[in-house]
Motif scaffolding. Structure first.
Motif, mmCIF file in Angstrom:
data_model
loop_
_atom_site.group_PDB
_atom_site.id
_atom_site.type_symbol
_atom_site.label_atom_id
_atom_site.label_comp_id
_atom_site.label_asym_id
_atom_site.label_seq_id
_atom_site.Cartn_x
_atom_site.Cartn_y
_atom_site.Cartn_z
ATOM 1 N N GLU A 55 18.934 32.418 9.110
ATOM 2 C CA GLU A 55 19.891 31.594 8.352
ATOM 3 C C GLU A 55 19.487 30.127 8.453
ATOM 4 O O GLU A 55 18.888 29.703 9.436
ATOM 5 N N PRO A 56 19.825 29.325 7.440
ATOM 6 C CA PRO A 56 19.483 27.899 7.501
ATOM 7 C C PRO A 56 20.256 27.190 8.615
ATOM 8 O O PRO A 56 21.430 27.471 8.853
ATOM 9 N N THR A 57 19.579 26.282 9.311
ATOM 10 C CA THR A 57 20.209 25.500 10.373
ATOM 11 C C THR A 57 21.003 24.351 9.750
ATOM 12 O O THR A 57 20.932 24.099 8.542
ATOM 13 N N ARG A 58 21.733 23.611 10.586
ATOM 14 C CA ARG A 58 22.477 22.445 10.102
ATOM 15 C C ARG A 58 21.522 21.412 9.498
ATOM 16 O O ARG A 58 21.853 20.742 8.539
ATOM 17 N N LEU A 59 20.310 21.305 10.037
ATOM 18 C CA LEU A 59 19.311 20.384 9.502
ATOM 19 C C LEU A 59 18.938 20.775 8.079
ATOM 20 O O LEU A 59 18.916 19.935 7.175
ATOM 21 N N ALA A 60 18.657 22.041 7.856
ATOM 22 C CA ALA A 60 18.313 22.521 6.517
ATOM 23 C C ALA A 60 19.470 22.320 5.553
ATOM 24 O O ALA A 60 19.276 21.922 4.398
ATOM 25 N N LEU A 61 20.686 22.568 6.013
ATOM 26 C CA LEU A 61 21.862 22.392 5.162
ATOM 27 C C LEU A 61 22.075 20.926 4.813
ATOM 28 O O LEU A 61 22.475 20.603 3.688
ATOM 29 N N SER A 62 21.771 20.018 5.739
ATOM 30 C CA SER A 62 21.931 18.599 5.441
ATOM 31 C C SER A 62 20.889 18.138 4.422
ATOM 32 O O SER A 62 21.195 17.347 3.538
ATOM 33 N N PHE A 63 19.660 18.657 4.524
ATOM 34 C CA PHE A 63 18.660 18.335 3.505
ATOM 35 C C PHE A 63 19.158 18.773 2.132
ATOM 36 O O PHE A 63 19.072 18.029 1.159
ATOM 37 N N LYS A 64 19.693 19.968 2.061
ATOM 38 C CA LYS A 64 20.197 20.485 0.787
ATOM 39 C C LYS A 64 21.356 19.648 0.262
ATOM 40 O O LYS A 64 21.441 19.359 -0.927
#
Length: 84
Positions: A55-64
């Motif tokens: 699953e995407p991490t908080r870092l990946a979600l913030s980039f998105k």
């Protein structure tokens, strides 16, 4: 420390979290200096973009949330638009 009640499931903070910490909402498009600054800061962060479950991490979600596909797209954007 960010509490779960302040986190947006899609990444970043929800409205209550932004109000609590006194920050503005993410900017998804354009070359706003806040977006360039975010890209420059976060592109340098180490850490995985997927957790052990895939699953995407908080870092990946913030980039998105800020309109970037990944760390490299944020780095390219920051390098292209940063002021000299």
């Amino acid at each position: 420390m960010t509490l779960k009640k302040h986190q947006n499931l899609k990444g970043g903070l929800n409205a209550a979290g932004r109000k609590h910490f006194g920050v503005k909402a993410p900017i998804k498009t354009g070359t706003n200096p806040r977006r360039v600054s975010f890209a420059a800061r976060m592109a340098g962060n180490d850490g995985p973009l997927k957790n052990k479950k895939g699953e995407p991490t908080r870092l990946a979600l913030s980039f998105k949330a800020w309109g970037f596909r990944n760390r490299q797209s944020a780095r390219n954007f920051a390098n292209k638009h940063k002021k000299s």
